[in-house]
Design a protein around this motif. Structure first.
Motif, PDB file in Angstrom:
ATOM      1  N   ILE A 250       8.078   8.919  -2.356  1.00 17.95           N
ATOM      2  CA  ILE A 250       7.214   7.935  -3.011  1.00 17.95           C
ATOM      3  C   ILE A 250       5.800   8.482  -2.966  1.00 17.95           C
ATOM      4  CG2 ILE A 250       6.387   5.557  -2.997  1.00 17.95           C
ATOM      5  CD1 ILE A 250       8.947   4.780  -1.520  1.00 17.95           C
ATOM      6  N   LYS A 251       5.212   8.733  -4.133  1.00 21.64           N
ATOM      7  CA  LYS A 251       3.924   9.429  -4.172  1.00 21.64           C
ATOM      8  C   LYS A 251       3.091   9.027  -5.382  1.00 21.64           C
ATOM      9  CE  LYS A 251       5.872  13.430  -6.651  1.00 21.64           C
ATOM     10  NZ  LYS A 251       6.085  14.898  -6.622  1.00 21.64           N
ATOM     11  N   ASN A 252       1.788   9.241  -5.255  1.00 21.57           N
ATOM     12  CA  ASN A 252       0.831   9.154  -6.360  1.00 21.57           C
ATOM     13  C   ASN A 252       0.618   7.752  -6.913  1.00 21.57           C
ATOM     14  OD1 ASN A 252       0.514  11.963  -6.225  1.00 21.57           O
ATOM     15  ND2 ASN A 252       2.194  12.311  -7.680  1.00 21.57           N
ATOM     16  N   PHE A 253       0.880   6.723  -6.131  1.00 23.78           N
ATOM     17  CA  PHE A 253       0.605   5.365  -6.592  1.00 23.78           C
ATOM     18  C   PHE A 253      -0.827   4.961  -6.238  1.00 23.78           C
ATOM     19  CE2 PHE A 253       5.171   5.474  -6.622  1.00 23.78           C
ATOM     20  CZ  PHE A 253       5.483   4.773  -7.781  1.00 23.78           C
ATOM     21  N   LYS A 254      -1.424   4.156  -7.106  1.00 25.19           N
ATOM     22  CA  LYS A 254      -2.774   3.651  -6.843  1.00 25.19           C
ATOM     23  C   LYS A 254      -2.679   2.345  -6.074  1.00 25.19           C
ATOM     24  CE  LYS A 254      -3.185   6.239 -10.750  1.00 25.19           C
ATOM     25  NZ  LYS A 254      -2.037   6.720 -11.547  1.00 25.19           N
ATOM     26  N   ASP A 255      -1.925   2.393  -4.999  1.00 28.02           N
ATOM     27  CA  ASP A 255      -1.643   1.219  -4.179  1.00 28.02           C
ATOM     28  C   ASP A 255      -0.947   1.743  -2.926  1.00 28.02           C
ATOM     29  OD1 ASP A 255      -0.990  -1.376  -3.208  1.00 28.02           O
ATOM     30  OD2 ASP A 255      -0.836  -2.128  -5.258  1.00 28.02           O
ATOM     31  N   ASN A 256      -0.492   0.830  -2.058  1.00 24.34           N
ATOM     32  CA  ASN A 256       0.323   1.262  -0.945  1.00 24.34           C
ATOM     33  C   ASN A 256       1.590   1.926  -1.468  1.00 24.34           C
ATOM     34  OD1 ASN A 256      -1.307  -0.168   1.204  1.00 24.34           O
ATOM     35  ND2 ASN A 256      -0.703  -1.921  -0.068  1.00 24.34           N
ATOM     36  N   GLY A 257       2.053   2.931  -0.750  1.00 24.31           N
ATOM     37  CA  GLY A 257       3.282   3.583  -1.187  1.00 24.31           C
ATOM     38  C   GLY A 257       4.422   2.600  -1.297  1.00 24.31           C
ATOM     39  N   LEU A 258       4.550   1.739  -0.298  1.00 20.60           N
ATOM     40  CA  LEU A 258       5.594   0.718  -0.298  1.00 20.60           C
ATOM     41  C   LEU A 258       5.057  -0.508   0.413  1.00 20.60           C
ATOM     42  CD1 LEU A 258       8.614   0.243  -1.063  1.00 20.60           C
ATOM     43  CD2 LEU A 258       9.166   0.911   1.275  1.00 20.60           C
ATOM     44  N   LEU A 259       5.244  -1.672  -0.185  1.00 19.03           N
ATOM     45  CA  LEU A 259       4.800  -2.938   0.401  1.00 19.03           C
ATOM     46  C   LEU A 259       6.006  -3.809   0.694  1.00 19.03           C
ATOM     47  CD1 LEU A 259       2.602  -5.022   1.176  1.00 19.03           C
ATOM     48  CD2 LEU A 259       2.598  -5.742  -1.236  1.00 19.03           C
ATOM     49  N   ILE A 260       6.144  -4.210   1.960  1.00 20.77           N
ATOM     50  CA  ILE A 260       7.161  -5.191   2.335  1.00 20.77           C
ATOM     51  C   ILE A 260       6.439  -6.508   2.552  1.00 20.77           C
ATOM     52  CG2 ILE A 260       8.881  -5.884   4.027  1.00 20.77           C
ATOM     53  CD1 ILE A 260       8.004  -2.241   3.678  1.00 20.77           C
ATOM     54  N   TYR A 261       6.664  -7.445   1.649  1.00 18.07           N
ATOM     55  CA  TYR A 261       5.912  -8.695   1.637  1.00 18.07           C
ATOM     56  C   TYR A 261       6.897  -9.870   1.716  1.00 18.07           C
ATOM     57  CZ  TYR A 261       1.981 -11.784   0.482  1.00 18.07           C
ATOM     58  OH  TYR A 261       0.996 -12.755   0.520  1.00 18.07           O
ATOM     59  N   ASP A 275       0.422  10.845  -0.326  1.00 15.54           N
ATOM     60  CA  ASP A 275      -0.545  11.106  -1.397  1.00 15.54           C
ATOM     61  C   ASP A 275      -0.706   9.937  -2.361  1.00 15.54           C
ATOM     62  OD1 ASP A 275      -1.547  14.008  -1.097  1.00 15.54           O
ATOM     63  OD2 ASP A 275       0.627  14.207  -0.843  1.00 15.54           O
ATOM     64  N   GLN A 276      -0.826   8.728  -1.816  1.00 11.68           N
ATOM     65  CA  GLN A 276      -1.244   7.623  -2.673  1.00 11.68           C
ATOM     66  C   GLN A 276      -2.725   7.823  -3.006  1.00 11.68           C
ATOM     67  OE1 GLN A 276       1.676   6.488  -3.278  1.00 11.68           O
ATOM     68  NE2 GLN A 276       2.465   7.287  -1.336  1.00 11.68           N
ATOM     69  N   ILE A 277      -3.238   7.091  -3.976  1.00 12.53           N
ATOM     70  CA  ILE A 277      -4.566   7.352  -4.521  1.00 12.53           C
ATOM     71  C   ILE A 277      -5.414   6.094  -4.479  1.00 12.53           C
ATOM     72  CG2 ILE A 277      -5.827   8.040  -6.606  1.00 12.53           C
ATOM     73  CD1 ILE A 277      -3.177   9.508  -7.436  1.00 12.53           C
ATOM     74  N   SER A 278      -6.620   6.208  -3.934  1.00 15.42           N
ATOM     75  CA  SER A 278      -7.591   5.106  -3.973  1.00 15.42           C
ATOM     76  C   SER A 278      -8.615   5.403  -5.061  1.00 15.42           C
ATOM     77  CB  SER A 278      -8.286   4.951  -2.621  1.00 15.42           C
ATOM     78  OG  SER A 278      -9.317   3.989  -2.710  1.00 15.42           O
ATOM     79  N   LEU A 279      -8.602   4.607  -6.121  1.00 17.34           N
ATOM     80  CA  LEU A 279      -9.540   4.847  -7.212  1.00 17.34           C
ATOM     81  C   LEU A 279     -10.962   4.484  -6.824  1.00 17.34           C
ATOM     82  CD1 LEU A 279      -7.497   3.572 -10.311  1.00 17.34           C
ATOM     83  CD2 LEU A 279      -7.773   5.914  -9.487  1.00 17.34           C
ATOM     84  N   SER A 280     -11.107   3.440  -5.997  1.00 23.07           N
ATOM     85  CA  SER A 280     -12.458   3.010  -5.628  1.00 23.07           C
ATOM     86  C   SER A 280     -12.990   3.740  -4.400  1.00 23.07           C
ATOM     87  CB  SER A 280     -12.470   1.501  -5.359  1.00 23.07           C
ATOM     88  OG  SER A 280     -11.825   1.213  -4.125  1.00 23.07           O
ATOM     89  N   GLY A 281     -12.098   4.222  -3.556  1.00 22.41           N
ATOM     90  CA  GLY A 281     -12.527   4.857  -2.315  1.00 22.41           C
ATOM     91  C   GLY A 281     -13.088   3.891  -1.299  1.00 22.41           C
ATOM     92  N   GLN A 282     -12.880   2.598  -1.517  1.00 24.38           N
ATOM     93  CA  GLN A 282     -13.407   1.581  -0.622  1.00 24.38           C
ATOM     94  C   GLN A 282     -12.295   0.978   0.234  1.00 24.38           C
ATOM     95  OE1 GLN A 282     -16.784   1.124  -0.423  1.00 24.38           O
ATOM     96  NE2 GLN A 282     -16.704   2.874  -1.828  1.00 24.38           N
TER      97      GLN A 282
END
Length: 495
Positions: A250-261, A275-282
């Motif tokens: 699981i890679k390259n998502f602009k979110d958590n790789g996997l969310l258990i909610y 290697d998930q991605i943060s677009l805002s860096g915040q």
């Protein structure tokens, strides 16, 4: 006439053949001859039985009768009056045969449930949706067509290649049943990538499987979020249950790789999440490898979680119960200056204390960079009780290796047999209450070669045979039996 209690039998047997005798119509006061033209066979399909006609009809001396005015039995249960869709019922002709009928129909209950008859389906980028889909030489073409016929116990093999279609289990309400998992897997030995391009932010991601569904296994797939929208990932949510995720990347998502909610009974085994991605860096979009928000009876085992912009595994805020985190490698996470999270974090809240999390046989190392915020190896934080931290190796993390609490809301943590060495701020700090801390090592443990992340023990290591004996931990990080000497070695590896 005596009613046979047969409902459970009909839902358990693969098929039941009903042979001609006398017919008594519903509400009729008189019996009359009935000669159906064919043999009738009822076969299970999901939670109902469908009527099939053969070519012959035989007279049966047992005189079992069929009275019918519709098409399907539904929700049949032993010993109760038949629940009918347009009125079905079966009658035994004589009291003589009633005990025999009862024995025959009780037999499945006595010997236990049977598995659903399984079908294996195939789908290929070179297939055709008009194919049968039931052989590797006659595969379907699209994932939507391939998912449609899946029933409990079935398997779908996806042939290798780059797929841009998502796996949608919601349109046809696809779900397995207890003992009859549906498996969706990459074809053995082939590389299967699901790279779905979502159309909106916060979409379903590559697998659409929310709602009340479970007993589902996903194996040998690459889920690539390169074309996903921001805040979109695969989420296992409330109502999801009994999911097994095995050998996924699981890679390259602009979110958590996997969310258990809110999903329960979830197992994540031998997956690579990176290697998930943060677009805002915040900090609000720092994204973890695995974010276990709340749920019960979870297992995180044998995974590699690395290079995520936030922490590796975030277990917060609960309620979380009976969660086991074992034999994972969690490393090189937290790359953001705004983020102060590390390898594995357990943290509850004042309204949701997290109880009895077990964290053992993990390698947690080199989380945090020179430009990132602080990053502990394992942090047992606020509002936790009874967390067990056992036989882990913690090395080179950007603050403490093992940090227990910020205040006394962290209660009754047990830390045994851990190596914590070479961490930036310190190897161990405890601010919790009721902590048990024994048989841990914070001096040079004698790793084979920590510079290349080889944390196995040399023969002269002071960690060998110095741990407490733990009767519930009988394997090490590699699944090698432990102890091999007089007692457990300290750390994730047994020498």
């Amino acid at each position: 006439m005596n009613d046979c209690g047969i409902k459970h039998a009909l839902t358990t047997f693969r098929s039941v053949t009903l042979l001609r005798g006398q017919h008594r119509g519903e509400g009729d006061s008189k019996s009359k001859k009935f000669r159906p033209p064919t043999r009738c066979i009822y076969e299970p399909r999901g939670n109902r039985l469908s009527l099939r006609y053969g070519r012959s009809w035989q007279v049966d001396p047992w005189s079992i009768y069929l009275c019918y005015h519709g098409q399907y039995f539904t929700n049949l249960l032993l010993g109760l009056e038949l629940t009918m869709k347009r009125s079905y019922y079966l009658l035994c002709h004589t009291l003589l045969w009633f005990p025999l009928c009862t024995i025959l129909f009780l037999l499945p209950t006595l010997v236990g449930p049977t598995k659903a008859q399984a079908t294996t389906y195939y789908v290929s980028l070179s297939g055709n949706d008009s194919n049968s889909g039931t052989s590797a030489s006659s595969p379907f073409r699209t994932l939507s067509r391939a998912v449609k016929p899946l029933r409990p116990g079935d398997t779908l093999y996806i042939r290798g290649g780059l797929w841009t279609e998502r796996i949608d289990l919601m349109t046809n309400n696809t779900t397995g049943t207890s003992g009859n998992y549906i498996k969706i897997a990459g074809y053995p030995g082939e590389k299967v990538t699901i790279q779905h391009a979502d159309s909106i932010e916060n979409d379903y991601g590559p697998i659409k499987a929310r709602g009340t569904r479970g007993y589902l296994t996903f194996e040998n797939l690459i889920l690539d979020g390169s074309h996903s929208t921001n805040k979109t990932n695969w989420e296992l949510v409330s109502g999801n249950h009994h999911f097994i995720l095995r050998n996924l990347e699981i890679k390259n998502f602009k979110d958590n790789g996997l969310l258990i909610y809110g999903a329960n009974d979830v197992q994540i085994i031998n997956c690579s999440i990176h290697d998930q991605i943060s677009l805002s860096g915040q900090a609000g979009q720092r994204w973890y490898g695995i974010y276990f928000h709340h749920g019960s009876n979870g297992l995180l085992q044998g995974n590699k979680v690395y290079n995520n912009p936030g922490g590796g595994m975030h277990l917060y805020p609960g309620p979380i119960s009976n969660l086991v985190v074992r034999s994972n490698a969690v490393y090189n996470n937290n790359k953001l200056a705004s983020s102060s999270v590390g390898g594995i974090i357990v943290q509850g809240s004042s309204s949701s204390i997290i109880y009895n999390t077990q964290i053992y046989n993990n390698l947690v190392y080199k989380n945090g960079t020179s430009s990132s915020g602080l990053a502990s190896g394992i942090l047992v934080s606020y509002y936790t009780n009874g967390t067990k931290v056992l036989n882990n190796t913690l090395y080179g993390n950007k603050t403490y290796g093992l940090q227990i609490g910020y205040d006394t809301s962290t209660k009754n943590t047990i830390a045994k047999n851990n190596i914590s060495y070479g961490n930036t701020t310190g190897n161990y700090v405890n601010k919790g209450s009721g902590t048990t801390y024994t048989n841990n090592l914070t001096t040079n443990p004698g790793f084979v070669n920590s510079s290349v992340s080889n944390f196995m023990l040399r023969g002269d290591s002071p960690a060998i045979d110095k741990g407490a004996y733990l009767n519930n931990i009988l394997l090490d990080y590699r699944n090698v039996a432990r102890p091999r000497g007089s007692t457990h070695d300290i750390g994730g590896y047994e020498y």
